[in-house]
Design an enzyme around this catalytic site. Structure first.
Site, PDB file in Angstrom:
ATOM      1  N   THR A 112      18.386  43.663  48.326  1.00  0.00           N
ATOM      2  CA  THR A 112      18.949  44.990  48.069  1.00  0.00           C
ATOM      3  C   THR A 112      19.743  45.498  49.267  1.00  0.00           C
ATOM      4  O   THR A 112      20.788  46.133  49.107  1.00  0.00           O
ATOM      5  CB  THR A 112      17.829  45.984  47.702  1.00  0.00           C
ATOM      6  N   CYS A 113      19.274  45.185  50.451  1.00  0.00           N
ATOM      7  CA  CYS A 113      19.960  45.641  51.671  1.00  0.00           C
ATOM      8  C   CYS A 113      21.367  45.052  51.755  1.00  0.00           C
ATOM      9  O   CYS A 113      22.321  45.742  52.103  1.00  0.00           O
ATOM     10  CB  CYS A 113      19.156  45.260  52.905  1.00  0.00           C
ATOM     11  N   SER A 114      21.485  43.770  51.437  1.00  0.00           N
ATOM     12  CA  SER A 114      22.760  43.065  51.564  1.00  0.00           C
ATOM     13  C   SER A 114      23.706  43.273  50.390  1.00  0.00           C
ATOM     14  O   SER A 114      24.917  43.305  50.569  1.00  0.00           O
ATOM     15  CB  SER A 114      22.520  41.557  51.714  1.00  0.00           C
TER      16      SER A 114
ATOM     17  N   THR B 171      18.233  40.763  53.505  1.00  0.00           N
ATOM     18  CA  THR B 171      17.377  40.852  52.327  1.00  0.00           C
ATOM     19  C   THR B 171      18.216  41.311  51.140  1.00  0.00           C
ATOM     20  O   THR B 171      19.302  41.878  51.313  1.00  0.00           O
ATOM     21  CB  THR B 171      16.189  41.809  52.570  1.00  0.00           C
TER      22      THR B 171
END
Length: 162
Positions: A48-50, A46
């Protein structure tokens, strides 16, 4: 009830891909007698996660090691195959970050960190957080209010707090 500073980490079985395929990993075994960082994300691959959360721990990994942190664990309510592929695509695996799947949400529920955004297809996922634990006891916990923001749970913020 959400996990807090001073609480023991919940006993949870996570999964990863090892040399022989999927293997179970006891979080308490990983934490016993060690200093660990665990950061949780709503979903692998996803935005922001990545692009923000994982890179913040890649950038700070050596500085955590200099402070005596034995292991950095990225946790997501995903299967171990997804976590392995995500670790490879972000460079987290090469940086030495352990990518562990909380496939059944065992840790996430026990820690009171469950998050759902049905409109985005994220059901029973993890809130965005980062924690530092010594010998299985939470010493620092940074929990984001907004799952799309990585501010207090980023590597630099947690590093400054320990």
């Amino acid at each position: 009830m959400t996990i807090s500073v001073g609480d023991p980490l919940p006993d949870a079985t996570l999964v990863r891909i090892g040399d022989q395929g999927p293997e179970q990993v006891s979080l308490l075994d990983r934490a016993r007698g060690r200093r660990i960082v665990v950061f949780g994300v709503p979903g692998a691959f996803t935005g922001t996660c990545s692009t923000v959360h994982v890179p913040s721990f890649i950038r700070t990994r050596e500085k955590f090691a200099a402070k005596g942190v034995d292991e950095i664990i990225c946790l997501s309510v995903n299967d171990p195959f997804v976590m392995k592929a995500w670790g490879e695509s972000t460079g987290a695996d090469k940086a030495g970050i352990s990518m562990l799947g909380d496939a059944e949400g065992q840790f996430t529920r026990a820690a009171g960190l469950e998050f759902t955004a049905a409109a985005a297809g994220l059901i029973g996922r993890s809130k965005r957080f980062a924690l530092y634990a010594e010998d299985g006891v939470v010493k620092v916990l940074h929990l984001e209010e907004n799952p799309g923001i990585c501010d207090t749970s980023g590597g630099e913020s947690l590093l400054a707090a320990i």
